[in-house]
Write an enzyme that holds these catalytic residues in place. Structure first.
Site, PDB file in Angstrom:
ATOM      1  N   LYS A 165      -1.378  -4.657  14.285  1.00 57.13           N
ATOM      2  CA  LYS A 165      -0.118  -4.606  13.532  1.00 57.13           C
ATOM      3  C   LYS A 165       0.889  -3.797  14.353  1.00 57.13           C
ATOM      4  O   LYS A 165       1.024  -2.583  14.187  1.00 57.13           O
ATOM      5  CB  LYS A 165      -0.328  -3.968  12.151  1.00 57.13           C
ATOM      6  CG  LYS A 165       0.955  -3.919  11.303  1.00 57.13           C
ATOM      7  CD  LYS A 165       0.642  -3.622   9.826  1.00 57.13           C
ATOM      8  CE  LYS A 165       1.928  -3.311   9.046  1.00 57.13           C
ATOM      9  NZ  LYS A 165       1.722  -3.288   7.582  1.00 57.13           N
ATOM     10  N   TYR A 179       7.245   7.828   5.694  1.00 55.89           N
ATOM     11  CA  TYR A 179       6.465   6.959   4.820  1.00 55.89           C
ATOM     12  C   TYR A 179       6.161   7.666   3.521  1.00 55.89           C
ATOM     13  O   TYR A 179       5.569   8.723   3.529  1.00 55.89           O
ATOM     14  CB  TYR A 179       5.160   6.652   5.547  1.00 55.89           C
ATOM     15  CG  TYR A 179       4.785   5.210   5.503  1.00 55.89           C
ATOM     16  CD1 TYR A 179       5.433   4.293   6.320  1.00 55.89           C
ATOM     17  CD2 TYR A 179       3.804   4.776   4.649  1.00 55.89           C
ATOM     18  CE1 TYR A 179       5.074   2.967   6.286  1.00 55.89           C
ATOM     19  CE2 TYR A 179       3.434   3.441   4.628  1.00 55.89           C
ATOM     20  CZ  TYR A 179       4.083   2.540   5.439  1.00 55.89           C
ATOM     21  OH  TYR A 179       3.728   1.219   5.418  1.00 55.89           O
ATOM     22  N   ASP A 237       0.802  -1.218   0.000  1.00 56.87           N
ATOM     23  CA  ASP A 237       0.000   0.000   0.000  1.00 56.87           C
ATOM     24  C   ASP A 237       0.836   1.269   0.000  1.00 56.87           C
ATOM     25  O   ASP A 237       0.399   2.307   0.486  1.00 56.87           O
ATOM     26  CB  ASP A 237      -0.930  -0.002   1.222  1.00 56.87           C
ATOM     27  CG  ASP A 237      -0.154  -0.027   2.533  1.00 56.87           C
ATOM     28  OD1 ASP A 237      -0.517   0.727   3.464  1.00 56.87           O
ATOM     29  OD2 ASP A 237       0.817  -0.806   2.637  1.00 56.87           O
ATOM     30  N   LYS A 295      -6.352  -0.428   6.680  1.00 56.92           N
ATOM     31  CA  LYS A 295      -5.181  -0.213   7.501  1.00 56.92           C
ATOM     32  C   LYS A 295      -4.983   1.278   7.728  1.00 56.92           C
ATOM     33  O   LYS A 295      -5.257   2.095   6.847  1.00 56.92           O
ATOM     34  CB  LYS A 295      -3.985  -0.875   6.797  1.00 56.92           C
ATOM     35  CG  LYS A 295      -2.588  -0.470   7.281  1.00 56.92           C
ATOM     36  CD  LYS A 295      -2.061   0.673   6.452  1.00 56.92           C
ATOM     37  CE  LYS A 295      -0.662   1.088   6.859  1.00 56.92           C
ATOM     38  NZ  LYS A 295       0.358   0.432   6.065  1.00 56.92           N
ATOM     39  N   GLU A 343       2.649   2.003  15.385  1.00 58.00           N
ATOM     40  CA  GLU A 343       4.073   1.699  15.196  1.00 58.00           C
ATOM     41  C   GLU A 343       4.951   2.588  16.068  1.00 58.00           C
ATOM     42  O   GLU A 343       4.868   3.814  16.000  1.00 58.00           O
ATOM     43  CB  GLU A 343       4.490   1.892  13.730  1.00 58.00           C
ATOM     44  CG  GLU A 343       6.011   1.763  13.551  1.00 58.00           C
ATOM     45  CD  GLU A 343       6.500   1.730  12.112  1.00 58.00           C
ATOM     46  OE1 GLU A 343       5.664   1.910  11.201  1.00 58.00           O
ATOM     47  OE2 GLU A 343       7.712   1.525  11.903  1.00 58.00           O
ATOM     48  N   GLU A 372      -2.690  -0.261  13.821  1.00 61.32           N
ATOM     49  CA  GLU A 372      -1.227  -0.209  13.731  1.00 61.32           C
ATOM     50  C   GLU A 372      -0.620   0.949  14.525  1.00 61.32           C
ATOM     51  O   GLU A 372      -0.514   2.079  14.028  1.00 61.32           O
ATOM     52  CB  GLU A 372      -0.797  -0.082  12.254  1.00 61.32           C
ATOM     53  CG  GLU A 372       0.717  -0.028  12.073  1.00 61.32           C
ATOM     54  CD  GLU A 372       1.162   0.042  10.608  1.00 61.32           C
ATOM     55  OE1 GLU A 372       0.291  -0.055   9.714  1.00 61.32           O
ATOM     56  OE2 GLU A 372       2.375   0.200  10.370  1.00 61.32           O
ATOM     57  N   SER A 397       2.816  -8.715   8.343  1.00 55.61           N
ATOM     58  CA  SER A 397       2.227  -7.776   7.400  1.00 55.61           C
ATOM     59  C   SER A 397       3.404  -6.933   6.935  1.00 55.61           C
ATOM     60  O   SER A 397       3.664  -5.847   7.445  1.00 55.61           O
ATOM     61  CB  SER A 397       1.156  -6.897   8.049  1.00 55.61           C
ATOM     62  OG  SER A 397       0.720  -5.904   7.124  1.00 55.61           O
TER      63      SER A 397
END
Lengths: 357, 391
Positions: free
Chosen positions: A225, A357, A30, A142, A185, A183, A295
């Site tokens: 995640k 990202y 993605d 997500k 992170e 998620e 993932s």
């Protein structure tokens, strides 16, 4: 109210359970247009739609690779793309029992008054967008929240803000038939030791689940995640068994058994590292009531990308590389990985300091 | 708080296959031990974890005999006895010296007076328990009082001086503690009452662990009310979400606690009774949504259910493997028939002790999912719900 049981409840539970099938995992494909551009430029390929389409087609049509995947996360553009033969990607996946998923967040922005901590955007019309994605064949979503470790981080503000964001996103997904992957992170950047990461991870996950519960999220219809618990990027590495023990302990302390699966992010680990760590977790002799799977984005695609290098004549070899990483990670979810797949490229670290990202 | 050494978790006492969706009840040799990374370690971490695991051992549960003097007085007067220390001592001696009790009972919760008492042969009760391989526990809360600003609800007192009291109890031989707070569905419950209940439990738990006592975490959602089982589920999920969040904020080590929840049932005055299977389904759903697997044991309170009901419901919950030990911590549901058999007479002691073993064994079987209600007495089936029951 107890957990929200809307019209999609049974379907959400079924899909979440399927994605968490032992022996399978998720390919995170993605990457936003900007991010995939970085990948393509690393192999000297132009960031145009046909190239983005070619890369994804390479991955999704890799013979036998899909049998090791239960889901693929797509970027919006990809959800509506087709193979060169005109077959929608979504159909390719569905025919191979792979559930299409969709990234729904709109990136991070800084939280004013903090030391560079962020919150995630994307709430505007999220419900309507999810409904559209459902129509297009997506069945899970997500949303990536990011936290960091520092002398005063993660701050209580950042933790609460991100936890609330994840919870709100999650319930909106469930209202619209999409299993939310949650998620939070915690970046590896920093000189901290593994204990600091463990403490931060446990604190963040406790807050996340509190928020999910407050928002009536149906836990049986979600996936988590998280990051693995590791030393900071500037700190000496530790053995996979140590990472496994800290990670599984943190999860056992925070994740209720109602959650069917935990699908780790790879966050800059090399392909081989990520697989070996996942395998070590599944070899651990302690009760884990949720599946531990993957993932992975970079950790599934890196050597495939390098092998492809944008050239048609390399597609077959690239697909073999992809298959071998998928199989390796599938073995890892069963605690059966014997190591050493694909040599050099697979061991390349993918850590980028201050990675955006 | 990083420690140089790891605390080792004894994986051999874990009976589950790791990593896969299916669990098995076959005992399994640990092929490697799992370290418990010490990021919240205190002086007693290893011991707390070991004690909690011991109490949460298969086929065993807790005998709760921590009735305050006033409450014990009510029990004694129900069989025509005065509420004197010798009578309380005689009653507890009957219970604790029951031969073979340790096969079904892993822990006994005592009231403070009892912790310091001895048998008529001058053997300390704590020593009697240790010889039976039963872990002594101690009630440490100081009871419920009205919560100002709430809707007629209560809160639990006992934090003042708790640290030094806990240390003394540890010296005397106690290895776990219990603190009971309550939540009332007919009164709301208000967000204030839930928050206070959860926060008090979290502070007590942290202080207990700091002093070597495994805290049993007990937010009892009272049976009173005419609400349906769905409402109980809703309230229970809310309460346990708060409890776990505050426990985490207080850095409580989950491998070293035990829970004492009420089962998820309809209110006592609800028109329909729920079957054991329904109660099991709702209760397990709640637990799976709220209890992290690090918690070794969940020891249910009986809260006014009859002896047989309490056993049947526990049995229904153990028909398939659970990620934590699911067992009992019963007071009335273990003692009712015993008391009635004893009647305060020395010649009845043996029969009364046998009655205790019958109940203890029944619940032990229920913990293993192997109980059948055939042959149970009528007395054992009598409900013990008392409206507005105060401890």
């Amino acid at each position: 109210m107890s957990a929200f049981v809307g019209k999609y409840a049974e379907e959400l539970i079924k899909n979440a359970k399927y994605i968490a099938t032992p022996g399978k995992g998720i390919l995170a494909a993605d990457e936003s247009t900007g991010t995939i551009g970085k990948r393509l430029s690393s192999i000297n390929v132009e960031n145009i739609e046909s190239n983005r389409q070619a890369l994804r087609e390479l991955l999704f049509t890799s013979p036998n690779a899909l049998s090791y995947l239960s889901g693929v996360i797509l970027f919006e553009e990809t959800l509506y793309q087709k193979t060169c033969d005109g077959k929608p990607f979504v159909e390719v996946l569905q025919e191979n029992n792979v559930i299409p998923g969709i990234k729904v967040d709109k990136g991070t922005v800084e939280i004013a008054g903090t030391n560079g901590e962020t919150t995630t955007q994307g709430f505007d019309s999220l419900g309507a967008r999810c409904a559209q994605y459902y129509k297009a064949g997506a069945r899970f979503a997500k949303w990536r929240s990011v936290l960091k470790i520092g002398p005063n981080e993660p701050s209580e503000l950042s933790i609460q803000q991100n936890a609330q964001g994840l919870a709100r996103y999650a319930i909106i997904c469930q209202e619209n038939g999409l299993v939310p992957i949650v998620e939070p992170e915690i970046l590896t950047d920093g000189p901290h030791d593994i204990q600091k990461c463990a403490a931060a991870t446990e604190t963040v996950l406790a807050a996340v689940y509190k928020a999910l519960n407050d928002h009536h999220v149906l836990l049986e219809g979600t996936l988590l995640k998280p990051n693995m618990v590791t030393p900071g990027s500037d700190s000496p590495k530790v053995a996979a068994e140590v990472i496994a023990e800290y990670t599984v302990t943190a999860l056992r302390r925070t994740v209720p058994p109602a959650v069917p699966g935990i699908v780790f992010l790879s966050g800059g680990q090399s392909e081989e590292e990520a697989t070996v760590n996942l395998d070590a977790m599944n070899k651990l002799d302690v009760l884990k009531p949720w599946t531990l799977s993957f993932s992975f984005g970079r950790a599934l695609q890196q050597s495939t990308l390098k092998t492809w290098a944008g050239k048609k004549e390399n597609v077959e070899k690239a697909q073999e590389a992809f298959l071998s990483r998928c199989k390796a990670n599938s073995d890892a979810t069963l605690g059966k990985y014997t190591g050493g797949t694909a040599g050099g490229l697979a061991s390349e670290s993918l850590f980028v300091k201050g990675y955006k990202y | 708080m990083a420690c140089a050494s790891f605390a080792k978790l004894n994986a051999a006492s874990s009976q589950w296959i790791g990593g896969h969706q299916s669990f098995s009840q076959r005992p399994r040799l640990a092929t490697r031990r799992v370290s418990l990374p010490a990021i919240r370690a205190g002086a007693y971490t290893d011991e707390l974890i070991k004690t909690a695991k011991t109490i949460a051992s298969p086929g065993r549960g807790i005998l709760a005999i921590d009735e305050s003097n006033a409450t014990c007085g009510r029990r004694l007067s129900s069989i025509g006895l005065d509420n004197t220390e010798p009578n309380r001592q005689a009653y507890r001696q009957l219970l604790l010296t029951t031969p073979g009790l340790g096969e079904y009972i892993s822990g006994a919760i005592l009231f403070e007076e009892t912790l310091y008492q001895s048998t008529t042969d001058s053997k300390k009760f704590v020593d009697v328990l240790c010889d039976q391989k039963i872990v002594p526990g101690i009630k440490v809360d100081k009871g419920l009082v009205p919560l100002p600003g709430s809707n007629n609800e209560s809160w639990c007192q006992g934090l003042d001086g708790l640290s030094s009291r806990s240390a003394e109890y540890y010296q005397q031989g106690a290895r776990f503690a219990k603190w009971r707070t309550v939540v009332s569905i007919p009164c709301g419950p208000s967000a204030l009452a839930v928050k206070e209940a959860a926060w008090g439990l979290a502070r007590y738990a942290a202080i207990s662990q700091d002093n070597g006592l495994v805290p049993i975490v007990e937010p009892e959602i009272l049976l009173d009310g005419d609400h349906p089982i769905e409402r109980t589920l809703e309230v229970a999920e809310k309460v346990w979400a708060e409890v776990f969040y505050y426990l985490a904020e207080n850095n409580v080590i989950f491998e070293g606690i035990l829970l004492k929840p009420s089962m998820v049932t309809p209110g006592a005055e609800h028109k329909e009774k729920a079957s054991p299977d329904t109660i099991a389904k709702y209760t397990l759903t709640m637990l799976r949504r709220r209890v992290p697997p690090a918690v070794p044991g969940i020891m249910f309170l009986s809260g006014g259910q009859s002896e047989v009901e309490a056993t049947l419901n526990l049995n229904a919950m153990n028909q398939s493997p659970n990620p934590w030990h699911v067992s009992f911590s019963y007071a009335r549901a273990l003692q009712n028939t015993v008391l009635k058999t004893w009647q305060g007479r020395p010649e009845n002691v043996e029969a009364a002790q046998k009655a205790l073993l019958v109940r203890a064994k029944a619940n032990s079987l229920a913990q293993l999912g192997k109980y059948s209600a055939e042959g149970e007495s009528e007395e054992a089936k009598k409900g013990m719900f008392v409206k507005g029951y105060t401890y």
